[in-house]
Scaffold this motif. Structure first.
Motif, PDB file in Angstrom:
ATOM      1  N   THR A 177    -112.907  19.766 100.150  1.00 34.74           N
ATOM      2  CA  THR A 177    -112.266  20.947  99.563  1.00 34.74           C
ATOM      3  C   THR A 177    -113.050  22.201  99.923  1.00 34.74           C
ATOM      4  O   THR A 177    -112.488  23.234 100.294  1.00 34.74           O
ATOM      5  CB  THR A 177    -112.224  20.823  98.014  1.00 34.74           C
ATOM      6  OG1 THR A 177    -111.813  19.507  97.698  1.00 34.74           O
ATOM      7  CG2 THR A 177    -111.280  21.829  97.400  1.00 34.74           C
ATOM      8  N   THR A 195    -107.389  18.452  94.962  1.00 33.78           N
ATOM      9  CA  THR A 195    -107.091  18.039  96.348  1.00 33.78           C
ATOM     10  C   THR A 195    -105.840  17.167  96.370  1.00 33.78           C
ATOM     11  O   THR A 195    -104.962  17.325  97.210  1.00 33.78           O
ATOM     12  CB  THR A 195    -108.274  17.213  96.923  1.00 33.78           C
ATOM     13  OG1 THR A 195    -109.473  17.864  96.551  1.00 33.78           O
ATOM     14  CG2 THR A 195    -108.188  17.103  98.430  1.00 33.78           C
ATOM     15  N   ALA A 216    -114.507  14.071  98.344  1.00 37.01           N
ATOM     16  CA  ALA A 216    -113.293  14.899  98.271  1.00 37.01           C
ATOM     17  C   ALA A 216    -113.665  16.362  98.002  1.00 37.01           C
ATOM     18  O   ALA A 216    -113.108  17.286  98.600  1.00 37.01           O
ATOM     19  CB  ALA A 216    -112.377  14.373  97.171  1.00 37.01           C
ATOM     20  N   GLU A 217    -114.653  16.562  97.103  1.00 32.37           N
ATOM     21  CA  GLU A 217    -115.098  17.917  96.751  1.00 32.37           C
ATOM     22  C   GLU A 217    -115.672  18.620  97.982  1.00 32.37           C
ATOM     23  O   GLU A 217    -115.424  19.797  98.220  1.00 32.37           O
ATOM     24  CB  GLU A 217    -116.146  17.839  95.642  1.00 32.37           C
ATOM     25  CG  GLU A 217    -116.533  19.201  95.071  1.00 32.37           C
ATOM     26  CD  GLU A 217    -117.787  19.133  94.209  1.00 32.37           C
ATOM     27  OE1 GLU A 217    -117.808  19.781  93.174  1.00 32.37           O
ATOM     28  OE2 GLU A 217    -118.751  18.435  94.598  1.00 32.37           O
ATOM     29  N   PHE A 226    -117.070  13.058  95.159  1.00 34.95           N
ATOM     30  CA  PHE A 226    -117.961  14.042  95.791  1.00 34.95           C
ATOM     31  C   PHE A 226    -117.566  14.280  97.249  1.00 34.95           C
ATOM     32  O   PHE A 226    -117.672  15.400  97.745  1.00 34.95           O
ATOM     33  CB  PHE A 226    -119.428  13.605  95.690  1.00 34.95           C
ATOM     34  CG  PHE A 226    -120.051  14.014  94.394  1.00 34.95           C
ATOM     35  CD1 PHE A 226    -120.351  15.346  94.138  1.00 34.95           C
ATOM     36  CD2 PHE A 226    -120.314  13.086  93.404  1.00 34.95           C
ATOM     37  CE1 PHE A 226    -120.912  15.733  92.930  1.00 34.95           C
ATOM     38  CE2 PHE A 226    -120.867  13.463  92.193  1.00 34.95           C
ATOM     39  CZ  PHE A 226    -121.158  14.792  91.954  1.00 34.95           C
ATOM     40  N   ALA A 284    -123.717  11.928  98.775  1.00 33.50           N
ATOM     41  CA  ALA A 284    -122.653  11.973  97.751  1.00 33.50           C
ATOM     42  C   ALA A 284    -123.126  11.341  96.440  1.00 33.50           C
ATOM     43  O   ALA A 284    -122.653  11.711  95.367  1.00 33.50           O
ATOM     44  CB  ALA A 284    -121.419  11.243  98.269  1.00 33.50           C
ATOM     45  N   ALA A 313    -112.310  18.719  91.214  1.00 29.28           N
ATOM     46  CA  ALA A 313    -112.004  19.163  92.573  1.00 29.28           C
ATOM     47  C   ALA A 313    -111.123  18.135  93.284  1.00 29.28           C
ATOM     48  O   ALA A 313    -110.159  18.480  93.965  1.00 29.28           O
ATOM     49  CB  ALA A 313    -113.302  19.378  93.349  1.00 29.28           C
ATOM     50  N   GLU A 314    -111.437  16.846  93.073  1.00 27.30           N
ATOM     51  CA  GLU A 314    -110.669  15.757  93.698  1.00 27.30           C
ATOM     52  C   GLU A 314    -109.223  15.784  93.204  1.00 27.30           C
ATOM     53  O   GLU A 314    -108.289  15.590  93.978  1.00 27.30           O
ATOM     54  CB  GLU A 314    -111.312  14.412  93.345  1.00 27.30           C
ATOM     55  CG  GLU A 314    -110.730  13.236  94.120  1.00 27.30           C
ATOM     56  CD  GLU A 314    -111.149  11.883  93.545  1.00 27.30           C
ATOM     57  OE1 GLU A 314    -111.426  10.976  94.319  1.00 27.30           O
ATOM     58  OE2 GLU A 314    -111.195  11.737  92.300  1.00 27.30           O
ATOM     59  N   ALA A 366    -116.796  17.429  90.285  1.00 26.74           N
ATOM     60  CA  ALA A 366    -116.318  16.780  91.516  1.00 26.74           C
ATOM     61  C   ALA A 366    -114.962  16.127  91.273  1.00 26.74           C
ATOM     62  O   ALA A 366    -114.068  16.189  92.121  1.00 26.74           O
ATOM     63  CB  ALA A 366    -117.343  15.748  91.984  1.00 26.74           C
TER      64      ALA A 366
END
Lengths: 218, 218
Positions: free
Chosen positions: A215, B215, A211-212, A209, B141, B211-212, B208
């Motif tokens: 982003t 990244t 990292a999200e 989360f 988070a 998304a990670e 999430a």
């Protein structure tokens, strides 16, 4: 047919048609541990073929295989075999529960909370453990969520298991040996290991989360 | 002191010192619903001050306030009041459980699985629900992980609750009205809503991780 006296506590537990264990303690425990070691070794070797996998993830796959098969086969047999204590042959799965009932007679006595917790564990958590092996191997996005969910289920089950026994007087073991070795010793791993894995999964999810968030901020 | 006959099923349930309800059904249900509406309205209004919060998150905060306070106050009282059915005054929390026991006499009968599930719900899940309100408001988070964990606990509790009753013959309601309105009607929300929230949290966590992954790939 001769009627046998059962070895369980409380002594007034009624078990009509009880047939004693055919196998000794070591004849029951050794094959369980032996097969478990083989399963763990197999999963360890096979998981080595998964590209870019950490040693910890391989260890986790071994744990999920061991606990998943224990849930499905051992606990699944118990949940759906109300008359295992009448088994007249040295059938291994019946022997396991005849022996374990010395540590907790609620198994032989078919206590509804035990049947429920074991049923949920066998039917829901067991297959979920095997799915976790696949999820780790294929690095699925849900792998940590699934592991957290199973761990919470195992911990909840253990809470129910120990608290109900405590509320009912904690008098279900044949003697202190079985209390500490079977009732406490065999179960404490399912508190210790799920706690550690749940903690790790929780942290991994939080990191995702964070990292999200980054982003989105970029 | 006069001895009163209890209205619960099974009829052979022994409740020495039972004192009947002082309040009518509507005098018990109306304040509970009324206070709940006030709590929900307050949380709805206050949550409107949180910057950049979605309507759904505000609704979830209302739910966590309602269910958290129900767990802590109502279920917490039950878990630690073994003699509520002897209460000689129209104390509201005792009245709630005297009345609810018409839908499930295992409450008055102090069934160990009910005490355990309610105790775990009150002590662990209740405070966790209040933490969820804070976590959503401050966009922590861990907010989805926490919500998933509570939902799984609520669902596990409901499974244990319904399956143990089924295994014991499902004969704990005074009549069909109480069976459907109290036993099924009051509890089904704690299956339906946690299922929906768990599904949403599960998806949010997966998103999430995706998304990670991106990244890390960049």
């Amino acid at each position: 047919m001769a009627s046998f006296e059962h070895p369980y506590v409380p002594r007034d537990l009624e078990l009509h048609g009880y047939v004693p264990c055919f196998l000794s303690q070591s004849e029951i425990v050794a094959p369980y541990l032996g097969i478990s070691v083989v399963v763990v070794a197999l999963v360890w070797i096979l998981s080595g073929r998964v590209p870019k996998i950490s040693g910890l993830d391989r260890l986790l796959m071994c744990w999920w295989a061991f606990t998943g098969l224990t849930h499905i086969i051992l606990e699944g047999y118990f949940a759906f075999s109300p008359e295992f204590y009448k088994e007249k042959t040295p059938f291994f799965l019946a022997e396991v529960w005849k022996e374990y009932s010395k540590g907790d007679s609620r198994y032989a006595g078919r206590d509804s909370v035990i049947v429920t917790v074991e049923g949920v564990t066998a039917v829901i958590e067991g297959p979920a453990c095997l799915l976790a092996i696949y999820a780790i191997a294929t690095k699925k996005a849900y792998r940590h969520t699934l592991q957290l969910a199973i761990c919470l289920g195992q911990l909840y089950g253990c809470l129910i298991y120990f608290i109900t026994a405590f509320l009912e007087g904690d008098n279900f073991s044949t003697n202190q040996f079985y209390y500490w070795v079977y009732y406490i010793g065999a179960n404490c791993w399912w508190i210790l290991i799920p706690s550690l894995i749940a903690r790790r999964s929780w942290k991994k999810i939080n990191a995702a989360f964070q990292a999200e968030k980054k982003t989105k901020a970029n």
